[in-house]
Design a protein around this motif. Structure first.
Motif, PDB file in Angstrom:
ATOM      1  N   ILE A 180      48.813  48.480  66.589  1.00 45.75           N
ATOM      2  CA  ILE A 180      49.184  47.617  65.463  1.00 45.75           C
ATOM      3  C   ILE A 180      48.887  46.162  65.794  1.00 45.75           C
ATOM      4  O   ILE A 180      48.303  45.438  64.980  1.00 45.75           O
ATOM      5  CB  ILE A 180      50.673  47.816  65.092  1.00 45.75           C
ATOM      6  N   ILE A 181      49.266  45.734  66.994  1.00 48.87           N
ATOM      7  CA  ILE A 181      48.998  44.354  67.398  1.00 48.87           C
ATOM      8  C   ILE A 181      47.494  44.102  67.438  1.00 48.87           C
ATOM      9  O   ILE A 181      47.002  43.072  66.963  1.00 48.87           O
ATOM     10  CB  ILE A 181      49.641  44.055  68.766  1.00 48.87           C
ATOM     11  N   GLY A 182      46.732  45.052  67.974  1.00 45.28           N
ATOM     12  CA  GLY A 182      45.280  44.904  68.018  1.00 45.28           C
ATOM     13  C   GLY A 182      44.673  44.788  66.635  1.00 45.28           C
ATOM     14  O   GLY A 182      43.780  43.969  66.403  1.00 45.28           O
ATOM     15  N   ALA A 183      45.168  45.601  65.705  1.00 44.85           N
ATOM     16  CA  ALA A 183      44.651  45.540  64.328  1.00 44.85           C
ATOM     17  C   ALA A 183      44.981  44.194  63.689  1.00 44.85           C
ATOM     18  O   ALA A 183      44.158  43.617  62.977  1.00 44.85           O
ATOM     19  CB  ALA A 183      45.243  46.677  63.496  1.00 44.85           C
ATOM     20  N   GLN A 184      46.174  43.684  63.966  1.00 45.83           N
ATOM     21  CA  GLN A 184      46.545  42.380  63.423  1.00 45.83           C
ATOM     22  C   GLN A 184      45.668  41.279  64.005  1.00 45.83           C
ATOM     23  O   GLN A 184      45.195  40.395  63.285  1.00 45.83           O
ATOM     24  CB  GLN A 184      48.017  42.084  63.712  1.00 45.83           C
ATOM     25  N   LEU A 185      45.421  41.345  65.312  1.00 44.88           N
ATOM     26  CA  LEU A 185      44.559  40.345  65.945  1.00 44.88           C
ATOM     27  C   LEU A 185      43.126  40.451  65.447  1.00 44.88           C
ATOM     28  O   LEU A 185      42.463  39.436  65.227  1.00 44.88           O
ATOM     29  CB  LEU A 185      44.601  40.509  67.470  1.00 44.88           C
ATOM     30  N   ALA A 186      42.655  41.665  65.256  1.00 46.42           N
ATOM     31  CA  ALA A 186      41.274  41.871  64.813  1.00 46.42           C
ATOM     32  C   ALA A 186      41.056  41.347  63.398  1.00 46.42           C
ATOM     33  O   ALA A 186      39.951  40.940  63.049  1.00 46.42           O
ATOM     34  CB  ALA A 186      40.913  43.352  64.883  1.00 46.42           C
ATOM     35  N   SER A 187      42.106  41.346  62.595  1.00 48.23           N
ATOM     36  CA  SER A 187      41.944  40.901  61.208  1.00 48.23           C
ATOM     37  C   SER A 187      42.211  39.405  61.038  1.00 48.23           C
ATOM     38  O   SER A 187      41.969  38.862  59.968  1.00 48.23           O
ATOM     39  CB  SER A 187      42.879  41.694  60.288  1.00 48.23           C
TER      40      SER A 187
END
Length: 73
Positions: free
Chosen positions: A43-50
């Motif tokens: 979830i954190i990775g997806a937030q950072l990626a976006s």
């Protein structure tokens, strides 16, 4: 011993969790904790990626990519 509770899951889910836990030598609790940590990281990775990149972020990424390319030789 830490406080515990009972959760209801299907037999199929229980068996799948047992397989995963056994494969890694973990308890049910340990396997669930590991899966929760992975999901939080995802979830954190997806937030950072976006998140939009600013100029400093772009510069760091470019420099890092150049360093990796140079190291490859």
């Amino acid at each position: 011993m830490p406080e515990s509770t009972t959760i209801k899951v299907s037999v199929r889910t229980r068996d799948a969790l047992r397989q995963l836990a056994d494969r890694e030598g973990l308890t049910f609790d340990g396997q669930l904790e590991k899966m929760i940590r992975r999901e939080r990281r995802r979830i954190i990775g997806a937030q950072l990626a976006s998140a939009p990149l600013d100029a400093d972020d772009e510069a760091v990424l470019h420099t890092s990519a150049s360093d990796v390319a140079d190291a490859g030789g």
